[in-house]
Design a protein around this motif. Structure first.
Motif, PDB file in Angstrom:
ATOM      1  N   ILE A 241      -2.043   9.356   6.089  1.00  0.00           N
ATOM      2  CA  ILE A 241      -2.416   8.004   5.690  1.00  0.00           C
ATOM      3  C   ILE A 241      -3.806   7.684   6.234  1.00  0.00           C
ATOM      4  CG2 ILE A 241      -1.922   5.551   6.087  1.00  0.00           C
ATOM      5  CD1 ILE A 241       1.087   6.299   6.012  1.00  0.00           C
ATOM      6  N   LEU A 242      -4.688   7.222   5.357  1.00  0.00           N
ATOM      7  CA  LEU A 242      -6.024   6.769   5.745  1.00  0.00           C
ATOM      8  C   LEU A 242      -6.059   5.258   5.539  1.00  0.00           C
ATOM      9  CD1 LEU A 242      -8.249   9.538   4.092  1.00  0.00           C
ATOM     10  CD2 LEU A 242      -7.202   9.521   6.373  1.00  0.00           C
ATOM     11  N   SER A 243      -5.826   4.537   6.608  1.00  0.00           N
ATOM     12  CA  SER A 243      -5.709   3.091   6.519  1.00  0.00           C
ATOM     13  C   SER A 243      -6.329   2.426   7.728  1.00  0.00           C
ATOM     14  CB  SER A 243      -4.227   2.686   6.431  1.00  0.00           C
ATOM     15  OG  SER A 243      -4.072   1.285   6.508  1.00  0.00           O
ATOM     16  N   VAL A 244      -6.739   1.170   7.535  1.00  0.00           N
ATOM     17  CA  VAL A 244      -7.129   0.348   8.673  1.00  0.00           C
ATOM     18  C   VAL A 244      -5.889   0.090   9.518  1.00  0.00           C
ATOM     19  CG1 VAL A 244      -9.024  -0.720   7.418  1.00  0.00           C
ATOM     20  CG2 VAL A 244      -6.772  -1.802   7.354  1.00  0.00           C
ATOM     21  N   ASP A 245      -6.068  -0.491  10.680  1.00  0.00           N
ATOM     22  CA  ASP A 245      -4.958  -0.752  11.587  1.00  0.00           C
ATOM     23  C   ASP A 245      -4.019  -1.818  11.015  1.00  0.00           C
ATOM     24  OD1 ASP A 245      -6.108   1.039  13.444  1.00  0.00           O
ATOM     25  OD2 ASP A 245      -7.373  -0.556  14.250  1.00  0.00           O
ATOM     26  N   GLU A 246      -2.790  -1.818  11.511  1.00  0.00           N
ATOM     27  CA  GLU A 246      -1.817  -2.818  11.067  1.00  0.00           C
ATOM     28  C   GLU A 246      -2.314  -4.236  11.344  1.00  0.00           C
ATOM     29  OE1 GLU A 246       2.207  -1.838  12.512  1.00  0.00           O
ATOM     30  OE2 GLU A 246       1.412   0.187  12.805  1.00  0.00           O
ATOM     31  N   SER A 247      -3.031  -4.403  12.431  1.00  0.00           N
ATOM     32  CA  SER A 247      -3.528  -5.732  12.808  1.00  0.00           C
ATOM     33  C   SER A 247      -4.609  -6.239  11.855  1.00  0.00           C
ATOM     34  CB  SER A 247      -4.082  -5.706  14.237  1.00  0.00           C
ATOM     35  OG  SER A 247      -5.150  -4.778  14.344  1.00  0.00           O
ATOM     36  N   ASP A 248      -5.134  -5.360  10.995  1.00  0.00           N
ATOM     37  CA  ASP A 248      -6.187  -5.742  10.048  1.00  0.00           C
ATOM     38  C   ASP A 248      -5.634  -6.165   8.690  1.00  0.00           C
ATOM     39  OD1 ASP A 248      -8.306  -5.295  11.819  1.00  0.00           O
ATOM     40  OD2 ASP A 248      -8.278  -3.139  11.405  1.00  0.00           O
ATOM     41  N   GLU A 249      -4.304  -6.265   8.578  1.00  0.00           N
ATOM     42  CA  GLU A 249      -3.682  -6.715   7.337  1.00  0.00           C
ATOM     43  C   GLU A 249      -4.073  -8.173   7.064  1.00  0.00           C
ATOM     44  OE1 GLU A 249       0.611  -5.444   5.682  1.00  0.00           O
ATOM     45  OE2 GLU A 249       0.669  -6.728   7.448  1.00  0.00           O
ATOM     46  N   VAL A 250      -4.361  -8.492   5.790  1.00  0.00           N
ATOM     47  CA  VAL A 250      -4.773  -9.851   5.424  1.00  0.00           C
ATOM     48  C   VAL A 250      -3.976 -10.329   4.214  1.00  0.00           C
ATOM     49  CG1 VAL A 250      -7.120  -9.680   6.341  1.00  0.00           C
ATOM     50  CG2 VAL A 250      -6.668  -8.950   3.987  1.00  0.00           C
ATOM     51  N   THR A 251      -3.856 -11.642   4.060  1.00  0.00           N
ATOM     52  CA  THR A 251      -3.224 -12.210   2.870  1.00  0.00           C
ATOM     53  C   THR A 251      -4.222 -12.213   1.715  1.00  0.00           C
ATOM     54  OG1 THR A 251      -3.921 -14.468   3.399  1.00  0.00           O
ATOM     55  CG2 THR A 251      -1.771 -13.746   4.270  1.00  0.00           C
ATOM     56  N   ILE A 252      -3.688 -12.274   0.496  1.00  0.00           N
ATOM     57  CA  ILE A 252      -4.558 -12.375  -0.676  1.00  0.00           C
ATOM     58  C   ILE A 252      -5.371 -13.668  -0.616  1.00  0.00           C
ATOM     59  CG2 ILE A 252      -4.624 -12.517  -3.203  1.00  0.00           C
ATOM     60  CD1 ILE A 252      -3.868  -9.725  -2.034  1.00  0.00           C
ATOM     61  N   SER A 253      -4.788 -14.730  -0.072  1.00  0.00           N
ATOM     62  CA  SER A 253      -5.545 -15.980   0.056  1.00  0.00           C
ATOM     63  C   SER A 253      -6.725 -15.814   1.019  1.00  0.00           C
ATOM     64  CB  SER A 253      -4.637 -17.133   0.501  1.00  0.00           C
ATOM     65  OG  SER A 253      -4.069 -16.887   1.758  1.00  0.00           O
ATOM     66  N   ALA A 254      -6.539 -15.015   2.089  1.00  0.00           N
ATOM     67  CA  ALA A 254      -7.652 -14.753   3.016  1.00  0.00           C
ATOM     68  C   ALA A 254      -8.749 -13.946   2.326  1.00  0.00           C
ATOM     69  CB  ALA A 254      -7.144 -14.020   4.255  1.00  0.00           C
ATOM     70  N   VAL A 255      -8.346 -13.039   1.438  1.00  0.00           N
ATOM     71  CA  VAL A 255      -9.320 -12.279   0.646  1.00  0.00           C
ATOM     72  C   VAL A 255     -10.136 -13.226  -0.234  1.00  0.00           C
ATOM     73  CG1 VAL A 255      -9.589 -10.546  -1.173  1.00  0.00           C
ATOM     74  CG2 VAL A 255      -7.892 -10.202   0.628  1.00  0.00           C
TER      75      VAL A 255
END
Length: 321
Positions: A241-255
């Motif tokens: 898996i090539l992903s940012v950290d779990e703590s970097d998860e964002v909501t679509i509204s934040a996007v």
């Protein structure tokens, strides 16, 4: 790959990730690596067709392949065309890996997606869970076709000793994405529509869905760096898996808010909750990546959004819209 001269063929080379890799390779040229890079797009051959695939590989005779080519699309496009997504991607993947085997390609790195994971699962998802249950019903065709790359990789390794592996990125975005309103993913769709809203002077901007789903997003240039690391340094056939950290998860509204800020949009965001949200979350663990590549630094999300918006504003006339 050190020491030997390499010819690296990138399928889907005209797309988002392929162009990000090309950008990095052009920056690396002064480093004197013994590598020849070939970036191929659909105009160079239809990979759904076995004969055209064979002809492409005969022409370039690669020693290594980064396999990015796929039939892709956003949530609503997938929901309406699951059979097409399954059949066309199955054909592409089988043709490419068969051509790699018949020409004794030394290493193949194929690109999967976090949407391949089971819909009903525990979080965070990791590399051991790919085949643990059905994927989300909205894009099962694409998801099952991508899962089968992992099956093919294991089969070629067990029967023929091939080093065919795969990476599983989280949601990718960046310059040179597909900004079509019919088939783009969430960030390029929002960027394109926000650009339209700015041009039209719209007082409100509608985000499709509730804005509540959570996603991990990786900047295309960060993913490109990790692809090069996998090609040169990761020798397992097991996916990573090539992903940012779990703590970097964002909501679509934040996007949507980050894109609004990047544009300086003064209007109001509204949410059309009659539209489907897709999966609520698909949080992925990058623990395996972090254990093998400890010092990798991801571009901060807001900075990557600003860079993406800047690119689109400057290149709208040549972007895929």
């Amino acid at each position: 790959m050190s020491g030997e001269s390499s010819i690296i063929l990138v399928t889907g080379g005209s797309g988002l990730v392929g162009q990000a890799i090309k950008t990095l390779i052009e920056q690396e040229k002064q480093e004197g690596k013994n590598e020849t890079w070939i970036f191929c797009g659909s105009k160079d051959g239809d990979l759904r067709d076995k004969q055209q695939t064979e002809a492409l590989f005969e022409k370039h005779r690669p020693t290594h392949v980064i396999h990015l080519a796929a039939m892709v699309g956003g949530l609503f496009h997938n929901m309406a065309h699951n059979l097409d997504f399954f059949r066309e991607n199955m054909a592409i993947n089988d043709n490419v890996l068969a051509a790699c085997h018949s020409r004794s390609v030394r290493k193949v790195v194929s690109c999967l997606s976090t949407c391949i994971f089971p819909d009903n699962t525990t979080y965070p998802i990791d590399e051991t869970m790919v085949h643990n249950g059905p994927p989300h019903s909205s894009n099962y065709g694409y998801s099952y076709a991508k899962r089968m790359i992992d099956v093919l990789n294991r089969g070629y390794h067990e029967q023929h000793g091939r080093t065919f592996t795969s990476v599983i990125p989280c949601n990718v975005f960046g310059p040179r994405d597909n900004y079509s309103l019919q088939s783009s993913h969430v960030i390029p769709a929002l960027v394109r529509r926000m650009d339209d809203a700015m041009r039209n002077g719209d007082a409100t901007f509608t985000v499709l869905g509730s804005g509540k789903p959570l996603r991990q997003f990786i900047y295309s240039l960060d993913l490109a760096k990790l692809f090069l690391w996998v090609l040169r340094s990761y020798d397992s056939v097991e996916p990573i898996i090539l992903s940012v950290d779990e703590s970097d998860e964002v909501t679509i509204s934040a996007v949507a808010e980050a894109i609004k800020e990047a544009y300086g949009y003064q209007g109001t965001l509204v949410y059309d909750t009659s539209k489907a949200d897709g999966q609520y979350k698909k949080t992925a663990s990058n623990r395996k990546l972090r254990s093998l590549y400890k010092d990798f630094t991801f571009t901060p999300f807001e900075e990557a959004i600003r860079d993406t918006v800047k690119w689109f504003r400057e290149n709208r006339e040549i972007a895929r819209t």
